[in-house]
Design a protein around this motif. Structure first.
Motif, mmCIF file in Angstrom:
data_model
loop_
_atom_site.group_PDB
_atom_site.id
_atom_site.type_symbol
_atom_site.label_atom_id
_atom_site.label_comp_id
_atom_site.label_asym_id
_atom_site.label_seq_id
_atom_site.Cartn_x
_atom_site.Cartn_y
_atom_site.Cartn_z
ATOM 1 N N ALA A 45 -31.271 5.351 2.930
ATOM 2 C CA ALA A 45 -29.956 5.588 3.520
ATOM 3 C C ALA A 45 -30.126 6.468 4.757
ATOM 4 C CB ALA A 45 -29.039 6.256 2.512
ATOM 5 N N ASN A 46 -29.376 6.160 5.791
ATOM 6 C CA ASN A 46 -29.381 6.852 7.091
ATOM 7 C C ASN A 46 -30.520 6.428 8.005
ATOM 8 O OD1 ASN A 46 -26.980 8.339 6.615
ATOM 9 N ND2 ASN A 46 -28.172 9.704 5.308
ATOM 10 N N THR A 67 -24.525 -1.779 5.967
ATOM 11 C CA THR A 67 -24.815 -1.215 7.290
ATOM 12 C C THR A 67 -23.534 -1.018 8.084
ATOM 13 O OG1 THR A 67 -25.082 -3.403 8.310
ATOM 14 C CG2 THR A 67 -27.079 -2.358 7.444
ATOM 15 N N THR A 87 -26.298 2.417 5.282
ATOM 16 C CA THR A 87 -25.388 3.374 4.650
ATOM 17 C C THR A 87 -25.601 3.512 3.157
ATOM 18 O OG1 THR A 87 -23.687 1.671 4.401
ATOM 19 C CG2 THR A 87 -23.620 3.035 6.385
#
Length: 88
Positions: A45-46, A67, A87
């Motif tokens: 994530a990120n 995303t 995400t």
């Protein structure tokens, strides 16, 4: 987690490079010139996936993780440059 990115070239050929970024560092890079998929096996994530290239016809890009922006996303003929934030 793994990310599978599928590219479908429509009415033409193209060349796209996808790059996986984590904390502004390049983690991996893959390229594709025909319809098909590329795979990054260590996404988090990120992380960000950038795509850059060009196609003679349109191309549809679909990432199998959530995303921003969401996929699938279609790009017209010409130059392509976009960034997707993973995400989840």
């Amino acid at each position: 987690m793994a990310a599978l990115i599928h590219f479908t070239f429509i009415n033409g050929i193209g060349s796209i490079v996808a790059t996986l970024h984590r904390n502004e560092n390049q983690i991996g890079i893959r390229g594709i010139k025909v319809s098909g998929s590329i795979f990054f096996d260590d996404t988090q994530a990120n992380d960000k996936i950038s795509i850059k290239g060009a196609c003679a016809g349109s191309v549809v890009v679909e990432i199998d993780l959530p995303t921003v922006p969401v996929t699938p996303k279609e790009y017209p003929a010409g130059k392509i440059h976009d960034v997707f934030l993973i995400t989840g």
